[in-house]
Each structure stands twice: as C-alpha cells, then as structure tokens.
Motif scaffolding. Structure first.
Motif, PDB file in Angstrom:
ATOM      1  N   GLU A 284       0.853  -1.178   0.000  1.00  0.00           N
ATOM      2  CA  GLU A 284       0.000   0.000   0.000  1.00  0.00           C
ATOM      3  C   GLU A 284       0.894   1.235   0.000  1.00  0.00           C
ATOM      4  N   CYS A 285       0.677   2.093  -0.997  1.00  0.00           N
ATOM      5  CA  CYS A 285       1.459   3.322  -1.091  1.00  0.00           C
ATOM      6  C   CYS A 285       0.557   4.438  -1.599  1.00  0.00           C
ATOM      7  N   PRO A 286       0.950   5.707  -1.465  1.00  0.00           N
ATOM      8  CA  PRO A 286       0.132   6.819  -1.966  1.00  0.00           C
ATOM      9  C   PRO A 286      -0.201   6.635  -3.444  1.00  0.00           C
ATOM     10  N   SER A 287      -1.374   7.091  -3.841  1.00  0.00           N
ATOM     11  CA  SER A 287      -1.887   6.816  -5.190  1.00  0.00           C
ATOM     12  C   SER A 287      -1.013   7.385  -6.296  1.00  0.00           C
ATOM     13  N   ASN A 288      -0.184   8.401  -5.997  1.00  0.00           N
ATOM     14  CA  ASN A 288       0.669   8.995  -7.023  1.00  0.00           C
ATOM     15  C   ASN A 288       1.883   8.142  -7.348  1.00  0.00           C
ATOM     16  N   PHE A 289       2.104   7.072  -6.569  1.00  0.00           N
ATOM     17  CA  PHE A 289       3.305   6.276  -6.729  1.00  0.00           C
ATOM     18  C   PHE A 289       2.949   4.857  -7.150  1.00  0.00           C
ATOM     19  N   LYS A 290       3.868   4.266  -7.903  1.00  0.00           N
ATOM     20  CA  LYS A 290       3.699   2.893  -8.370  1.00  0.00           C
ATOM     21  C   LYS A 290       4.931   2.083  -8.002  1.00  0.00           C
ATOM     22  N   VAL A 291       4.689   0.806  -7.692  1.00  0.00           N
ATOM     23  CA  VAL A 291       5.795  -0.103  -7.410  1.00  0.00           C
ATOM     24  C   VAL A 291       6.360  -0.608  -8.741  1.00  0.00           C
ATOM     25  N   LYS A 292       7.626  -0.250  -9.003  1.00  0.00           N
ATOM     26  CA  LYS A 292       8.272  -0.700 -10.238  1.00  0.00           C
ATOM     27  C   LYS A 292       8.944  -2.051 -10.037  1.00  0.00           C
ATOM     28  N   ARG A 293       9.558  -2.240  -8.873  1.00  0.00           N
ATOM     29  CA  ARG A 293      10.271  -3.481  -8.618  1.00  0.00           C
ATOM     30  C   ARG A 293      10.240  -3.775  -7.122  1.00  0.00           C
ATOM     31  N   SER A 294      10.144  -5.068  -6.785  1.00  0.00           N
ATOM     32  CA  SER A 294      10.099  -5.491  -5.390  1.00  0.00           C
ATOM     33  C   SER A 294      11.097  -6.618  -5.179  1.00  0.00           C
ATOM     34  N   SER A 295      11.757  -6.633  -3.995  1.00  0.00           N
ATOM     35  CA  SER A 295      12.735  -7.686  -3.714  1.00  0.00           C
ATOM     36  C   SER A 295      12.075  -9.033  -3.444  1.00  0.00           C
ATOM     37  N   ALA A 296      10.787  -9.030  -3.158  1.00  0.00           N
ATOM     38  CA  ALA A 296      10.050 -10.285  -2.933  1.00  0.00           C
ATOM     39  C   ALA A 296       8.573 -10.034  -3.184  1.00  0.00           C
ATOM     40  N   ASP A 297       7.886 -11.049  -3.706  1.00  0.00           N
ATOM     41  CA  ASP A 297       6.440 -10.913  -3.928  1.00  0.00           C
ATOM     42  C   ASP A 297       5.624 -11.814  -3.002  1.00  0.00           C
ATOM     43  N   SER A 298       6.302 -12.629  -2.188  1.00  0.00           N
ATOM     44  CA  SER A 298       5.596 -13.474  -1.231  1.00  0.00           C
ATOM     45  C   SER A 298       6.485 -13.665  -0.010  1.00  0.00           C
ATOM     46  N   ALA A 299       5.856 -14.087   1.073  1.00  0.00           N
ATOM     47  CA  ALA A 299       6.582 -14.306   2.336  1.00  0.00           C
ATOM     48  C   ALA A 299       5.937 -15.468   3.077  1.00  0.00           C
ATOM     49  N   GLN A 300       6.680 -16.008   4.042  1.00  0.00           N
ATOM     50  CA  GLN A 300       6.176 -17.130   4.849  1.00  0.00           C
ATOM     51  C   GLN A 300       5.888 -16.656   6.272  1.00  0.00           C
ATOM     52  N   ILE A 301       4.680 -16.981   6.723  1.00  0.00           N
ATOM     53  CA  ILE A 301       4.303 -16.672   8.097  1.00  0.00           C
ATOM     54  C   ILE A 301       4.583 -17.905   8.949  1.00  0.00           C
TER      55      ILE A 301
END
Length: 304
Positions: A284-301
């Motif tokens: 979740e980020c402010p509407s003016n910004f977009k996620v271009k790249r992420s170091s991970a797309d899933s995680a383990q609980i």
C-alpha cells in the motif's frame, strides 16, 4: 377463331386499371382494426411524477380508412394517458377513450380498449436536488510517466430530478466507467454520467469534465520496509520470512524526494496463507506512486 392473346396489352392495361380502382375504393372504406400500441406519454398533475414503471403498451380497437391504417406514423407515436386529476399515491385507473387517446390521430379514432382495461400508477412528488459527482475513471500512464493529479469534476455537482421516494437513495452520482491508457501529457476528459437506476430520474447536465495532470516520473529505492502480518490470533508468536522488503517506486519528481518509508505498508494476511504459511505480499502506497520493482512478492508466516 377466338384467340386469348388477341389485344393482350389492352386487356392487361384494363386489368391493372381495374385493380387500381378496386384498391382505391377498398382503402377509402372505413375499418375497425385491433392493434397494440405503445403507451408513450402519461400526463400528470404539475409537481408530480411516476415512481414505478407503468404498462408499456395497450391493445385497442381503432377506426380509420384502409389508407390510414396502412401508415406507420400514428402507430409509432402511440398513446397518451391523461392522469392529471390524480393526487400523490397509488391508483388503479380504468382505461377508456375518455382518458386514453392517440398521440397522432391522422384521421384515426380510438374506439375501444381491449387489454388492459385498467392501469396501476404510483404517483409521487416531483423534486430535485443537487448531488456530488464521483468519477469512475482508471488512468494508465505510459512508461516513464505518472498521473500527478486528477482534478475535481466540473461541475462538481449535478441536479438530479425525479420522484421523491427514489431521489432519497442518492447521495452521489457516478460517471460511466472509463479507462484511459498511454497517458504522456495533460488531458481534459469528458465523462458521461451513469444513468441513475429508477423510473423517471434525470440528471442535468448529463456529463462532466475533469483535468488530468501527467508528469514524467522518477524512481526511488526504499530499503528494509518491515512486513506486517494481519489476522494473527492474539498471543501467538509470529515470524515472517523475509522480515523486510526493498522496493523501487516511481512517482512525480517533485514528490518522490519527500517520500519516506513510513508511507509504505507491506503486509501479509494469515487467512490467505497456504499450508506452509506462504502468502502474497501486498503493498500500500500513496496513489501517485507505483511499485516498479520489489525484492520479494511473497513471504512465509511462521507461528512459533
């Protein structure tokens, strides 16, 4: 010797003239004809409106010459019902030539009502009120651009008019859904208002305009954003692997420099995890910004 083909052209002309004369006489004759016509107009008392959809057609008997019955104009214009003497409330109005008439007569007279013989009308007060407009707009800028701002619609409010019982449902009017792609420059768009559901409701005006401000984007890396877990039972010890995430964000150049990691929420939902505890990470980020790249797309609980 008799020949049936002798003077054939004279005979054919005589036959054609005879048919024309018969057609003329036949179509000048008056006939009674049963026909189903649309109910196009209902005349009501001033300041009132229908709150329910009425019957859309009535089967009647009309009287006219054959020529008039062959024409379509009077059929298309349908029937007019005079209910101007009815007050607010529900009424069962008997139909007769006294209150039902042809919108376009063209020397066609209404003789008898066949079906239905009565019509149900729900009459309400006619009112109008001003309601704000909410755009239903999806903007997809071109690569390297972002929508910095979507201005308020112009006008910001419209006038909604109709039966009082239906208007009470509306605190806002949506526009029709629209998607605009490949944005690279500022643009003014016109959005039609979504038709309000309910009989007899109208909006003035029927569309709004709004301005889109499009700017080139810059990127920014945010490191070690903690991942939080939702829907964990109270008292449970939880670990998340990985515990943090790094993001590359794009956004307006004069705003991205001020963006702090605290404005970003990375989260996982235990209710969506599989049997091993793996689940997708939502950002979740402010509407003016977009996620271009992420170091991970899933995680383990992991529940300790």
């Amino acid at each position: 010797m008799f020949s049936p083909l002798k003077n054939i052209w004279i005979k054919m002309v005589a036959l054609a003239l005879g048919l024309l004369l018969w057609t003329h006489v036949a179509t000048e004759k008056s006939y009674n004809h049963e026909v189903t016509l649309p109910l196009k107009d209902i005349v009501l008392k001033e300041g009132t409106a229908l709150a329910e959809i009425p019957a859309d057609s009535v089967t009647v008997i009309v009287s006219a010459s054959g020529k008039q019955l062959l024409r379509d104009k009077w059929r298309q214009r349908g029937l007019r019902l005079n209910a101007a003497n009815l007050a607010v409330g529900r009424h069962e109005l008997s139909l007769s030539p006294a209150n039902l008439s042809l919108v376009e007569t063209e020397d066609v007279s209404l003789e008898k009502i066949i079906l239905p013989t009565a019509i149900d009308l729900l009459i309400d007060h006619l009112i109008e009120k001003s309601v704000p407009v909410k755009p239903d707009l999806i903007t997809i800028p071109d690569e390297g651009y972002a929508v910095r701002q979507i201005a308020a619609p112009e006008p910001p409010e419209v006038m909604l008019k109709g039966p009082r019982s239906l208007l009470s449902r509306y605190d806002v009017i949506l526009t029709e859904k629209k998607e605009i792609t490949n944005l690279r420059t500022d643009r003014t768009v016109t959005l039609a208002l979504a038709a309000p559901s309910g009989y007899g409701l109208t909006t003035t005006p029927d569309s709004v305009s709004l301005r889109l401000e499009v700017v080139p984007v810059k990127t920014k890396m945010l490191e070690r954003i903690p991942i939080v877990a939702y829907n964990i039972a109270s008292g449970q010890n939880v670990r998340i692997e990985p515990a943090t995430i790094s993001l590359e964000l794009t956004g307006p150049p004069d705003e991205i420099g001020r963006l702090q990691s605290g404005a970003i929420i990375a989260a996982v939902d235990y209710l969506n995890a599989d049997s091993t505890g793996m689940t997708a990470i939502t950002i979740e980020c402010p509407s003016n910004f977009k996620v271009k790249r992420s170091s991970a797309d899933s995680a383990q609980i992991i529940i300790d």
